[in-house]
Design a protein around this motif. Structure first.
Motif, PDB file in Angstrom:
ATOM      1  N   PRO A   1       0.836  -1.213   0.000  1.00 18.73           N
ATOM      2  CA  PRO A   1       0.000   0.000   0.000  1.00 18.73           C
ATOM      3  C   PRO A   1       0.868   1.259   0.000  1.00 18.73           C
ATOM      4  N   LEU A   2       0.427   2.247  -0.747  1.00 18.49           N
ATOM      5  CA  LEU A   2       1.199   3.483  -0.871  1.00 18.49           C
ATOM      6  C   LEU A   2       1.400   4.165   0.474  1.00 18.49           C
ATOM      7  N   ILE A   3       0.385   4.157   1.326  1.00 21.15           N
ATOM      8  CA  ILE A   3       0.492   4.840   2.604  1.00 21.15           C
ATOM      9  C   ILE A   3       1.568   4.188   3.481  1.00 21.15           C
TER      10      ILE A   3
ATOM     11  N   LYS B   1      -3.407  13.207  -7.345  1.00 16.85           N
ATOM     12  CA  LYS B   1      -4.206  13.161  -6.110  1.00 16.85           C
ATOM     13  C   LYS B   1      -3.373  12.653  -4.930  1.00 16.85           C
ATOM     14  N   ASP B   2      -2.530  11.660  -5.189  1.00 17.09           N
ATOM     15  CA  ASP B   2      -1.779  11.039  -4.088  1.00 17.09           C
ATOM     16  C   ASP B   2      -0.611  11.889  -3.611  1.00 17.09           C
ATOM     17  N   THR B   3      -0.289  12.970  -4.317  1.00 16.83           N
ATOM     18  CA  THR B   3       0.760  13.845  -3.795  1.00 16.83           C
ATOM     19  C   THR B   3       0.358  14.455  -2.457  1.00 16.83           C
ATOM     20  N   GLY B   4      -0.939  14.476  -2.170  1.00 24.08           N
ATOM     21  CA  GLY B   4      -1.393  15.004  -0.891  1.00 24.08           C
ATOM     22  C   GLY B   4      -0.998  14.133   0.287  1.00 24.08           C
ATOM     23  N   LEU B   5      -0.578  12.890   0.025  1.00 26.75           N
ATOM     24  CA  LEU B   5      -0.203  11.992   1.120  1.00 26.75           C
ATOM     25  C   LEU B   5       1.162  12.326   1.711  1.00 26.75           C
ATOM     26  N   VAL B   6       1.951  13.168   1.036  1.00 28.26           N
ATOM     27  CA  VAL B   6       3.258  13.524   1.603  1.00 28.26           C
ATOM     28  C   VAL B   6       3.097  14.326   2.883  1.00 28.26           C
ATOM     29  N   SER B   7       1.884  14.775   3.160  1.00 29.72           N
ATOM     30  CA  SER B   7       1.658  15.562   4.377  1.00 29.72           C
ATOM     31  C   SER B   7       1.852  14.734   5.641  1.00 29.72           C
ATOM     32  N   ILE B   8       1.866  13.394   5.525  1.00 30.84           N
ATOM     33  CA  ILE B   8       2.039  12.577   6.724  1.00 30.84           C
ATOM     34  C   ILE B   8       3.434  12.745   7.322  1.00 30.84           C
ATOM     35  N   GLY B   9       4.374  13.232   6.518  1.00 32.75           N
ATOM     36  CA  GLY B   9       5.719  13.456   7.019  1.00 32.75           C
ATOM     37  C   GLY B   9       5.943  14.868   7.521  1.00 32.75           C
TER      38      GLY B   9
ATOM     39  N   GLY C   1       8.401  12.289  -2.133  1.00 34.13           N
ATOM     40  CA  GLY C   1       8.470  12.159  -3.583  1.00 34.13           C
ATOM     41  C   GLY C   1       9.139  10.861  -4.011  1.00 34.13           C
ATOM     42  N   THR C   2      10.152  10.430  -3.260  1.00 30.00           N
ATOM     43  CA  THR C   2      10.812   9.153  -3.552  1.00 30.00           C
ATOM     44  C   THR C   2       9.840   7.989  -3.389  1.00 30.00           C
ATOM     45  N   ALA C   3       9.052   8.014  -2.323  1.00 32.24           N
ATOM     46  CA  ALA C   3       8.082   6.940  -2.101  1.00 32.24           C
ATOM     47  C   ALA C   3       7.031   6.909  -3.208  1.00 32.24           C
ATOM     48  N   LEU C   4       6.548   8.069  -3.613  1.00 29.75           N
ATOM     49  CA  LEU C   4       5.587   8.126  -4.717  1.00 29.75           C
ATOM     50  C   LEU C   4       6.192   7.569  -5.997  1.00 29.75           C
ATOM     51  N   THR C   5       7.444   7.931  -6.265  1.00 25.71           N
ATOM     52  CA  THR C   5       8.100   7.451  -7.480  1.00 25.71           C
ATOM     53  C   THR C   5       8.276   5.937  -7.458  1.00 25.71           C
ATOM     54  N   LEU C   6       8.655   5.395  -6.307  1.00 25.63           N
ATOM     55  CA  LEU C   6       8.849   3.950  -6.199  1.00 25.63           C
ATOM     56  C   LEU C   6       7.548   3.195  -6.472  1.00 25.63           C
ATOM     57  N   THR C   7       6.459   3.659  -5.897  1.00 30.40           N
ATOM     58  CA  THR C   7       5.185   2.957  -6.062  1.00 30.40           C
ATOM     59  C   THR C   7       4.646   3.097  -7.480  1.00 30.40           C
ATOM     60  N   TYR C   8       4.602   4.323  -7.983  1.00 28.43           N
ATOM     61  CA  TYR C   8       3.979   4.532  -9.291  1.00 28.43           C
ATOM     62  C   TYR C   8       4.838   4.024 -10.434  1.00 28.43           C
TER      63      TYR C   8
END
Length: 298
Positions: free
Chosen positions: A138-140, A233-241, A167-174
């Motif tokens: 899961p991306l999260i 849309k999922d770029t908004g998940l970087v806010s968890i950090g 951004g690294t995590a998003l790149t790895l998943t997508y």
């Protein structure tokens, strides 16, 4: 219909003007326009009726006054809007940078998975393992591992910036998803295309670069655009950090006021940003379908 001749060089050709369509064609076009107007009117009426019913159901619900105060407060919306827009710029930059990185990395992984020959088995195995792992994770959870776990290692020279790590995590998943899209496009190209390229003197690398990949990429443009819409849309998940993007900007106001209107503002801003990309994707898909139906190049 009037027909006259025009001289052009040493030859002559006939030119027809004052074309008058037949009565049957005029009736058919008139009927088509009337049917279009009727369909548009029925669609508009049904939409208005549905919207009115939904509005009445919502505003007459027992908890509507409290919901309106908590989620649709004008004062909090006015306060949150500029701060959400300021944070949205971070989401846009993440989309542009991560989108480019995802396309490049996804293409490399897809090419690695389609390499032939036993000597490339380790590379194919690693590429397959990468796609299976990151498509299943899961991306999260990936974001939490990278954003929170990497700084805990205290590695020398490794950044702890939540924006870069997110951004690294998003790149790895997508990249794993995009790699499968590219691989499907590569495998959809008929083997005769590669064989024809080899018969013209191209080696395997040249055939892949000049013949296979251009066709594969053209065929996979719509699903690639859909993945970019999801990435936006999922770029908004970087806010968890702790990165202050549009979602985090809204979260700060919500934490102070205990009013959830800023979340609605952030959601509407994302929707407004996503709709043009979605419509562009639909337009590209429809255009490619029309070209394919007409026998043109895909």
């Amino acid at each position: 219909m009037t027909v006259h001749k025009e001289e052009l060089g040493s030859g002559e050709h006939e030119v027809a003007d004052d074309y008058v369509p037949s009565r049957r064609r005029l009736d058919r076009e008139r009927h088509k326009r009337a049917r279009t107007r009727r369909a548009t009117a029925i669609g508009a009426l049904s939409t208005l009726v549905t919207a009115a019913v939904l509005y009445l159901v919502v505003v007459n619900a027992p908890g509507w006054p409290r919901t309106k105060e908590t989620f649709f407060d004008r004062e909090y919306a006015r306060e949150a809007f500029p701060k959400v827009l300021e944070g949205l710029w971070l989401n846009v930059r993440l989309l542009l940078i991560c989108g480019a990185a995802v396309l490049v990395l996804g293409m490399l992984i897809a090419v690695a998975r389609t390499l032939r020959g036993p000597v490339f088995f380790p590379l194919r195995f690693l590429a397959a393992a990468y796609t299976d792992f990151f498509r299943g994770l899961p991306l999260i959870i990936n974001l939490m591992i990278v954003v929170l776990g990497v700084p805990a290692l205290r590695l020398q020279g490794v950044t702890v910036d939540p924006v870069l790590l997110g951004g690294t995590a998003l790149t790895l998943t997508y990249s794993a998803y995009v790699a499968e899209v590219f691989r499907a496009g590569i495998e959809s190209v008929h083997p005769s295309q590669r064989a024809a390229a080899r018969s013209l003197g191209l080696n395997n690398r040249q055939a892949l670069r000049y013949v296979v990949l251009p066709q594969a990429v053209r065929r996979q443009v719509p699903p690639l655009l859909n993945d970019l819409v999801s990435l936006q849309k999922d770029t908004g998940l970087v806010s968890i950090g702790g990165a202050v993007d549009a979602v985090r900007a809204a979260d700060i106001i919500v934490g102070r006021s205990l009013n959830y209107t800023p979340y609605i503002v952030a959601g509407l801003v994302f929707v407004a940003l996503t709709i043009p990309m979605t419509r562009f994707t639909d337009w590209v898909t429809a255009r490619m379908d029309r070209r394919q139906a007409q026998g043109g190049a895909v």
